[in-house]
Motif scaffolding. Structure first.
Motif, mmCIF file in Angstrom:
data_model
loop_
_atom_site.group_PDB
_atom_site.id
_atom_site.type_symbol
_atom_site.label_atom_id
_atom_site.label_comp_id
_atom_site.label_asym_id
_atom_site.label_seq_id
_atom_site.Cartn_x
_atom_site.Cartn_y
_atom_site.Cartn_z
ATOM 1 N N LEU A 299 54.820 46.215 34.446
ATOM 2 C CA LEU A 299 54.085 44.793 34.948
ATOM 3 C C LEU A 299 52.418 45.387 34.698
ATOM 4 O O LEU A 299 51.982 46.435 34.871
ATOM 5 N N GLU A 300 51.878 44.385 33.845
ATOM 6 C CA GLU A 300 50.486 44.824 33.711
ATOM 7 C C GLU A 300 49.719 43.150 34.168
ATOM 8 O O GLU A 300 50.266 42.323 34.041
ATOM 9 N N ALA A 301 48.757 43.530 35.073
ATOM 10 C CA ALA A 301 47.847 42.208 35.628
ATOM 11 C C ALA A 301 46.766 42.591 35.354
ATOM 12 O O ALA A 301 46.050 43.448 35.355
ATOM 13 N N VAL A 302 45.744 41.484 35.072
ATOM 14 C CA VAL A 302 44.547 41.263 34.908
ATOM 15 C C VAL A 302 43.893 40.151 35.784
ATOM 16 O O VAL A 302 44.454 39.179 35.781
ATOM 17 N N LEU A 303 42.979 40.538 36.823
ATOM 18 C CA LEU A 303 42.305 39.319 37.557
ATOM 19 C C LEU A 303 40.862 39.391 37.275
ATOM 20 O O LEU A 303 39.965 40.491 37.416
ATOM 21 N N ALA A 304 40.336 38.377 37.047
ATOM 22 C CA ALA A 304 38.889 38.323 36.462
ATOM 23 C C ALA A 304 38.452 37.081 37.500
ATOM 24 O O ALA A 304 38.795 36.044 37.304
ATOM 25 N N VAL B 158 30.679 39.219 38.043
ATOM 26 C CA VAL B 158 31.788 39.231 37.443
ATOM 27 C C VAL B 158 32.565 40.507 38.387
ATOM 28 O O VAL B 158 32.091 41.490 38.299
ATOM 29 N N ASP B 159 33.883 40.216 38.423
ATOM 30 C CA ASP B 159 34.647 40.991 39.188
ATOM 31 C C ASP B 159 35.944 41.216 38.273
ATOM 32 O O ASP B 159 36.830 40.130 38.003
ATOM 33 N N LEU B 160 36.170 42.411 37.777
ATOM 34 C CA LEU B 160 37.458 42.849 36.840
ATOM 35 C C LEU B 160 38.428 43.609 37.538
ATOM 36 O O LEU B 160 38.113 44.669 37.903
ATOM 37 N N ASP B 161 39.817 43.233 37.518
ATOM 38 C CA ASP B 161 40.806 44.217 38.208
ATOM 39 C C ASP B 161 41.673 44.333 36.766
ATOM 40 O O ASP B 161 42.229 43.163 36.417
ATOM 41 N N TYR B 162 42.466 45.432 36.502
ATOM 42 C CA TYR B 162 43.199 45.798 35.577
ATOM 43 C C TYR B 162 44.457 46.859 36.383
ATOM 44 O O TYR B 162 44.018 47.733 36.770
ATOM 45 N N ILE B 163 45.919 46.620 36.221
ATOM 46 C CA ILE B 163 46.685 47.267 36.572
ATOM 47 C C ILE B 163 47.962 47.291 35.814
ATOM 48 O O ILE B 163 48.419 46.226 35.212
ATOM 49 N N SER B 164 48.401 48.297 35.720
ATOM 50 C CA SER B 164 49.641 48.850 34.811
ATOM 51 C C SER B 164 50.752 49.561 35.644
ATOM 52 O O SER B 164 50.300 50.826 35.878
ATOM 53 N N LEU B 165 52.101 49.071 35.681
ATOM 54 C CA LEU B 165 52.912 49.864 36.474
ATOM 55 C C LEU B 165 54.026 49.983 35.521
ATOM 56 O O LEU B 165 54.540 48.845 35.057
ATOM 57 N N THR B 166 54.915 51.030 35.789
ATOM 58 C CA THR B 166 56.214 51.087 35.016
ATOM 59 C C THR B 166 57.116 51.758 36.181
ATOM 60 O O THR B 166 56.657 52.688 36.671
ATOM 61 N N VAL B 167 58.306 50.968 36.053
ATOM 62 C CA VAL B 167 59.310 51.579 37.157
ATOM 63 C C VAL B 167 60.605 51.664 36.213
ATOM 64 O O VAL B 167 61.040 50.807 35.459
ATOM 65 N N ASP B 168 61.338 52.612 36.225
ATOM 66 C CA ASP B 168 62.614 52.972 35.656
ATOM 67 C C ASP B 168 63.481 53.360 36.913
ATOM 68 O O ASP B 168 63.212 53.893 37.932
ATOM 69 N N GLY B 169 64.829 52.913 36.680
ATOM 70 C CA GLY B 169 65.814 53.460 37.752
ATOM 71 C C GLY B 169 67.194 52.639 37.431
ATOM 72 O O GLY B 169 67.488 52.342 36.254
ATOM 73 N N ASN B 170 68.158 52.709 38.176
ATOM 74 C CA ASN B 170 69.688 52.340 38.272
ATOM 75 C C ASN B 170 69.764 51.048 39.170
ATOM 76 O O ASN B 170 69.709 51.567 40.693
ATOM 77 N N LEU B 171 70.355 50.300 38.915
ATOM 78 C CA LEU B 171 70.755 49.156 39.823
ATOM 79 C C LEU B 171 71.980 49.643 40.637
ATOM 80 O O LEU B 171 72.850 50.248 40.029
ATOM 81 N N VAL C 201 20.030 44.241 39.993
ATOM 82 C CA VAL C 201 21.368 44.685 39.248
ATOM 83 C C VAL C 201 22.325 45.601 39.900
ATOM 84 O O VAL C 201 21.829 46.825 40.449
ATOM 85 N N ARG C 202 23.516 45.432 40.294
ATOM 86 C CA ARG C 202 24.346 46.393 40.832
ATOM 87 C C ARG C 202 25.694 46.290 40.286
ATOM 88 O O ARG C 202 26.552 45.257 40.145
ATOM 89 N N ILE C 203 26.444 47.481 40.059
ATOM 90 C CA ILE C 203 27.615 47.738 39.525
ATOM 91 C C ILE C 203 28.595 48.819 40.339
ATOM 92 O O ILE C 203 28.036 49.724 40.753
ATOM 93 N N THR C 204 29.652 48.091 40.758
ATOM 94 C CA THR C 204 30.112 48.945 41.971
ATOM 95 C C THR C 204 31.617 49.113 41.564
ATOM 96 O O THR C 204 32.494 48.055 41.237
ATOM 97 N N PRO C 205 32.319 50.319 41.173
ATOM 98 C CA PRO C 205 33.657 50.595 40.915
ATOM 99 C C PRO C 205 34.263 50.593 42.466
ATOM 100 O O PRO C 205 33.713 51.066 43.214
ATOM 101 N N MET D 45 39.116 48.792 38.563
ATOM 102 C CA MET D 45 38.496 47.747 39.336
ATOM 103 C C MET D 45 37.017 47.977 39.246
ATOM 104 O O MET D 45 36.415 49.021 39.726
ATOM 105 N N ILE D 46 36.314 47.126 39.014
ATOM 106 C CA ILE D 46 34.695 47.028 39.210
ATOM 107 C C ILE D 46 34.160 45.469 39.167
ATOM 108 O O ILE D 46 34.749 44.557 38.746
ATOM 109 N N VAL D 47 33.081 45.450 40.115
ATOM 110 C CA VAL D 47 32.486 44.282 40.242
ATOM 111 C C VAL D 47 30.867 44.418 39.773
ATOM 112 O O VAL D 47 30.214 45.616 39.965
ATOM 113 N N GLY D 48 30.409 43.592 38.978
ATOM 114 C CA GLY D 48 29.028 43.851 38.949
ATOM 115 C C GLY D 48 28.298 42.374 39.221
ATOM 116 O O GLY D 48 28.752 41.257 39.209
#
Length: 134
Positions: free
Chosen positions: A102-107, A77-90, A16-20, A63-66
């Motif tokens: 932006l929210e992304a899940v990669l499994a 099993v390899d799981l990635d989750y990321i959430s980004l928020t950007v505010d500004g003016n065009l 068994v191996r769990i690696t962040p 991010m973690i892989v097991g």
């Protein structure tokens, strides 16, 4: 004289191996504008964000892989989750304010089979699926 035990059986049949982990990303690219019809034209955009820019927009990332294996058969099993928020003016005459999230899940999930099991080398074959949600 006897040969050393294979790597997988040295500590018993279970492994068994769990690696962040973490990536240090950067993003660059551009889009081509579309003239559209009437007032529907879309401007060309370019982006160039290095790691420090992305880090300042980061809300959360994990991010973690097991791996678990019994003798030569296993599961990864390899799981990635990321959430980004950007505010500004065009840019432009109206200086329109924007808010982007932006929210992304990669499994990645896969079954493994150990094909080489030497004292200093183990090679597994992996068959699985990768799922991306944006």
């Amino acid at each position: 004289m006897t040969a050393p035990a294979p790597a997988s059986s040295a500590a018993g049949p279970w492994f068994v191996r769990i690696t962040p982990y973490a990536w240090l990303p950067s993003v660059s690219g551009s889009t081509r504008g579309d003239r559209g019809r009437g007032d529907r034209s879309v401007p060309s955009l370019s982006i160039d964000k290095d790691f420090s820019d992305i880090l300042s927009d980061l809300d959360f990332a994990g991010m973690i892989v097991g791996t678990v294996r019994y003798e030569r058969i296993g599961l990864l099993v390899d799981l990635d989750y990321i959430s980004l928020t950007v505010d500004g003016n065009l840019s432009g005459p109206f200086r329109t304010r924007y808010h982007t999230n932006l929210e992304a899940v990669l499994a990645t999930v896969g079954a493994t089979a150990r094909v080489v099991d030497e004292p200093k080398l183990g090679i597994d074959l992996l068959v699985g699926a990768r799922i991306l949600g944006l």
